[in-house]
Design a protein around this motif. Structure first.
Motif, PDB file in Angstrom:
ATOM      1  N   PHE A  18     -11.400 -21.404  16.566  1.00  0.00           N
ATOM      2  CA  PHE A  18     -11.631 -20.345  15.576  1.00  0.00           C
ATOM      3  C   PHE A  18     -12.894 -19.561  15.909  1.00  0.00           C
ATOM      4  O   PHE A  18     -12.889 -18.321  15.949  1.00  0.00           O
ATOM      5  CB  PHE A  18     -11.735 -20.976  14.183  1.00  0.00           C
ATOM      6  CG  PHE A  18     -11.921 -19.994  13.070  1.00  0.00           C
ATOM      7  CD1 PHE A  18     -10.841 -19.516  12.360  1.00  0.00           C
ATOM      8  CD2 PHE A  18     -13.193 -19.532  12.721  1.00  0.00           C
ATOM      9  CE1 PHE A  18     -11.006 -18.592  11.329  1.00  0.00           C
ATOM     10  CE2 PHE A  18     -13.372 -18.616  11.699  1.00  0.00           C
ATOM     11  CZ  PHE A  18     -12.267 -18.145  11.006  1.00  0.00           C
ATOM     12  N   ARG A  22     -12.904 -15.708  17.716  1.00  0.00           N
ATOM     13  CA  ARG A  22     -13.509 -14.643  16.910  1.00  0.00           C
ATOM     14  C   ARG A  22     -14.702 -14.026  17.644  1.00  0.00           C
ATOM     15  O   ARG A  22     -14.855 -12.789  17.669  1.00  0.00           O
ATOM     16  CB  ARG A  22     -13.954 -15.219  15.568  1.00  0.00           C
ATOM     17  CG  ARG A  22     -14.499 -14.203  14.584  1.00  0.00           C
ATOM     18  CD  ARG A  22     -14.828 -14.895  13.264  1.00  0.00           C
ATOM     19  NE  ARG A  22     -15.302 -13.934  12.278  1.00  0.00           N
ATOM     20  CZ  ARG A  22     -16.538 -13.495  12.187  1.00  0.00           C
ATOM     21  NH1 ARG A  22     -17.465 -13.935  13.049  1.00  0.00           N
ATOM     22  NH2 ARG A  22     -16.884 -12.620  11.259  1.00  0.00           N
ATOM     23  N   TYR A  42      -8.675 -12.855  11.646  1.00  0.00           N
ATOM     24  CA  TYR A  42      -7.358 -13.077  12.253  1.00  0.00           C
ATOM     25  C   TYR A  42      -7.492 -13.617  13.676  1.00  0.00           C
ATOM     26  O   TYR A  42      -6.695 -14.470  14.099  1.00  0.00           O
ATOM     27  CB  TYR A  42      -6.551 -11.786  12.263  1.00  0.00           C
ATOM     28  CG  TYR A  42      -5.921 -11.465  10.928  1.00  0.00           C
ATOM     29  CD1 TYR A  42      -4.848 -12.206  10.440  1.00  0.00           C
ATOM     30  CD2 TYR A  42      -6.393 -10.420  10.155  1.00  0.00           C
ATOM     31  CE1 TYR A  42      -4.263 -11.904   9.218  1.00  0.00           C
ATOM     32  CE2 TYR A  42      -5.825 -10.106   8.930  1.00  0.00           C
ATOM     33  CZ  TYR A  42      -4.766 -10.856   8.464  1.00  0.00           C
ATOM     34  OH  TYR A  42      -4.195 -10.569   7.256  1.00  0.00           O
ATOM     35  N   TRP A  45      -8.333 -17.289  13.256  1.00  0.00           N
ATOM     36  CA  TRP A  45      -7.155 -18.093  12.900  1.00  0.00           C
ATOM     37  C   TRP A  45      -6.162 -18.200  14.051  1.00  0.00           C
ATOM     38  O   TRP A  45      -5.498 -19.220  14.216  1.00  0.00           O
ATOM     39  CB  TRP A  45      -6.471 -17.497  11.674  1.00  0.00           C
ATOM     40  CG  TRP A  45      -7.195 -17.779  10.398  1.00  0.00           C
ATOM     41  CD1 TRP A  45      -7.809 -16.881   9.568  1.00  0.00           C
ATOM     42  CD2 TRP A  45      -7.403 -19.065   9.810  1.00  0.00           C
ATOM     43  NE1 TRP A  45      -8.390 -17.518   8.511  1.00  0.00           N
ATOM     44  CE2 TRP A  45      -8.144 -18.869   8.632  1.00  0.00           C
ATOM     45  CE3 TRP A  45      -7.039 -20.358  10.163  1.00  0.00           C
ATOM     46  CZ2 TRP A  45      -8.537 -19.922   7.804  1.00  0.00           C
ATOM     47  CZ3 TRP A  45      -7.418 -21.412   9.350  1.00  0.00           C
ATOM     48  CH2 TRP A  45      -8.156 -21.188   8.184  1.00  0.00           C
ATOM     49  N   ALA A  48      -7.482 -20.997  16.159  1.00  0.00           N
ATOM     50  CA  ALA A  48      -7.243 -22.308  15.545  1.00  0.00           C
ATOM     51  C   ALA A  48      -5.779 -22.706  15.643  1.00  0.00           C
ATOM     52  O   ALA A  48      -5.445 -23.863  15.934  1.00  0.00           O
ATOM     53  CB  ALA A  48      -7.701 -22.272  14.090  1.00  0.00           C
ATOM     54  N   ILE A  49      -4.868 -21.746  15.419  1.00  0.00           N
ATOM     55  CA  ILE A  49      -3.433 -22.050  15.483  1.00  0.00           C
ATOM     56  C   ILE A  49      -3.018 -22.415  16.896  1.00  0.00           C
ATOM     57  O   ILE A  49      -2.225 -23.349  17.104  1.00  0.00           O
ATOM     58  CB  ILE A  49      -2.634 -20.841  14.962  1.00  0.00           C
ATOM     59  CG1 ILE A  49      -2.846 -20.690  13.452  1.00  0.00           C
ATOM     60  CG2 ILE A  49      -1.149 -20.998  15.277  1.00  0.00           C
ATOM     61  CD1 ILE A  49      -2.263 -19.422  12.876  1.00  0.00           C
ATOM     62  N   VAL A 191      -0.612 -14.167  13.819  1.00  0.00           N
ATOM     63  CA  VAL A 191      -0.889 -15.098  12.727  1.00  0.00           C
ATOM     64  C   VAL A 191       0.178 -14.990  11.648  1.00  0.00           C
ATOM     65  O   VAL A 191       0.685 -15.997  11.137  1.00  0.00           O
ATOM     66  CB  VAL A 191      -2.287 -14.844  12.140  1.00  0.00           C
ATOM     67  CG1 VAL A 191      -2.512 -15.668  10.884  1.00  0.00           C
ATOM     68  CG2 VAL A 191      -3.357 -15.168  13.169  1.00  0.00           C
TER      69      VAL A 191
END
Length: 484
Positions: A18, A22, A42, A45, A48-49, A191
């Motif tokens: 994350f 970013r 976004y 995320w 992280a995903i 996302v």
């Protein structure tokens, strides 16, 4: 590394993904968020995903497949005496798993070293496990002990590979997210696509659960009808299961008892619940509604076993002493009337609360128009409010009916367990749900018709409930046309 530690490591990598994704996206935009295609969050995320999805998928698949692979390898090494019969093989694998877990506990407790656990004899293994409070249900044979030691070794190696592959997949996702995070990347689209799939998966759980339930019921039901004639099951008037042979498994008395008790329950619940909802929605003041509605809804929080005790101790004896015996209709406290009345009381808050919310949802303009034309409040309720709220009220009644059909504890304690055909509401009868529980409990053979009949009973209940749903939809569509 244990599963919780591995999961924690994946979460840490997800947090790193994350922050790094970013930061890189902002760096490619020169620190100006306005130059980014998506909001900075976004990109975070997305990172992280990209870490969580491969890491958690790898971990989940490994946890599912590892026991299957290890047990298949261990089963292939068992002697013929333990592997020829499937039932004996399954029992042997259960003993091997328990012994391997016991050895792990002993090593973790410091009672054994890993090397000593791999070189124990059967008496030493039993003594060592007994010393730390681990009891084994059967004797430890050399074959089972050797297999358990191999099981431990394979499980330990599998745990190491599981951790390595999971972290490798998570790191690969982290690197991929870092490389793709730049100012022109459509992070928001990616996302939202993942969120969409999560929503689809969540909505599919109910459908897949229904399919799984139906499939399990249908498969076992066909197995039952392969061993017992369908004609005797659906048309016989006698229910007399006997695990020693010579059973008569006619469902008619059970259907009659189920519908009879449900009918009485609905005769109690529907008028009281609907009238209570009309009063609360149309006539009661705010102060009255504020304390009456919670008191009614308290009934929904009472456990059904308490209602069963109430039926057994209070309602049953009262009906017997005041009605059954004076009228010569019976002398038992367990009866259809007892169970029906108590189940009806149980369902009052369902009908009342749902109907109240549905009536309150009727547009105020309908009330104002009716009153403006000169109708009284009662005429407005009867001719405007109730017809407009009918679809929702039918749904509330259907839900209460389904609960009444599926109730078990109150029937056991209030109506007895006698499967019979009778019009006397003061006689003891039973329902299909009670017999399902009775046929599946105790020391039973799951290959016998007397046990498999429980699945046929469950399938019949499913069909009855489906028929109620179809009937309710027909009523809703018929009366809804007046307001379209």
């Amino acid at each position: 590394m244990s599963v919780p530690m591995t999961l924690a490591a994946v979460l840490v990598l997800a947090l790193a993904g994350f922050l790094l994704a970013r930061h890189r996206a902002l760096a490619t935009a020169g620190g100006n968020p306005r130059l980014l295609h998506s909001l900075p969050a976004y990109y975070g995320w997305f990172g992280a995903i990209r870490v969580l999805v491969p890491g958690l998928v790898t971990l989940s698949l490994w946890l599912v497949l590892q026991p299957l692979v290890i047990e298949s390898r261990i089963a292939a090494t068992l002697p013929p005496a333990l592997s020829a019969d499937p039932a004996v093989r399954e029992l042997a694998l259960t003993d091997i798993r328990r012994l391997a877990e016991g050895l792990d506990i002993a090593v973790a407790a410091g009672a054994l070293t890993p090397g000593a656990a791999a070189a124990l004899s059967p008496p030493e293994a039993r003594a060592s496990l007994a010393a730390i409070g681990v009891a084994l249900g059967s004797d430890v044979t050399p074959e089972v002990l050797a297999a358990a030691q191999d099981y431990r070794t394979a499980a330990a190696r599998g745990a190491m590979l599981r951790t390595a592959l999971t972290l490798a997949a998570a790191l690969a996702g982290l690197l991929s997210a870092f490389r793709r995070s730049h100012k022109d990347f459509r992070a928001r689209n990616s996302v939202e696509r993942v969120v969409l799939w999560l929503l689809i998966a969540a909505s599919s759980i109910a459908v897949l659960t229904t399919v799984g339930i139906v499939w399990s019921m249908v498969s076992e039901t066909f197995d039952f009808f392969a061993k017992y004639p369908a004609k005797d099951f659906f048309f016989s008037l006698t229910w007399s299961p006997n695990f020693r042979g010579g059973s008569d498994l006619g469902i008619v008395p059970l259907i009659w008892g189920t519908l009879y008790i449900t009918l009485i329950a609905m005769l109690v619940a529907v008028p009281i619940g609907l009238f209570a909802a009309i009063f609360l929605a149309e006539y009661a003041t705010r102060r009255t509604r504020a304390w009456v509605k919670p008191l009614i809804e308290i009934i929904a929080g009472i456990p059904t076993v308490v209602f069963g005790i109430f039926a057994l101790i209070t309602v049953g004896p009262a009906l017997r002493d005041w009605f059954a015996q004076p009228l010569g209709l019976g002398n038992s406290g367990s009866s259809v009337m007892t169970a029906g009345i108590v189940i009806g009381i149980l369902n009052i808050p369902f009908i009342s609360s749902l109907s109240d919310d549905i009536i309150n949802a009727v547009p105020q303009s309908l009330r104002d128009g009716s009153l403006g034309l000169g109708a009284t409040r009662s005429e407005t309720v009867k001719q405007v409010i109730l017809p407009a709220a009918l679809p929702g009220i039918v749904g509330a009644v259907l839900m209460a009916t389904s609960r009444a059909i599926g109730e078990t504890m109150i029937v056991v304690m209030g109506a007895g367990a006698a499967a019979k055909l009778s019009l006397n509401p003061f006689e003891a009868m039973t329902t299909m749900t009670v017999k399902i529980v009775g046929q599946l409990t105790g020391d039973t053979d799951f290959a016998s018709p007397e046990t498999l009949v429980a699945f046929a009973l469950g399938m019949t209940l499913f069909v009855i409930t489906l028929g109620l749903n179809i009937f309710a939809l027909w009523i809703v569509r018929k009366y809804r046309e007046q307001y379209e």
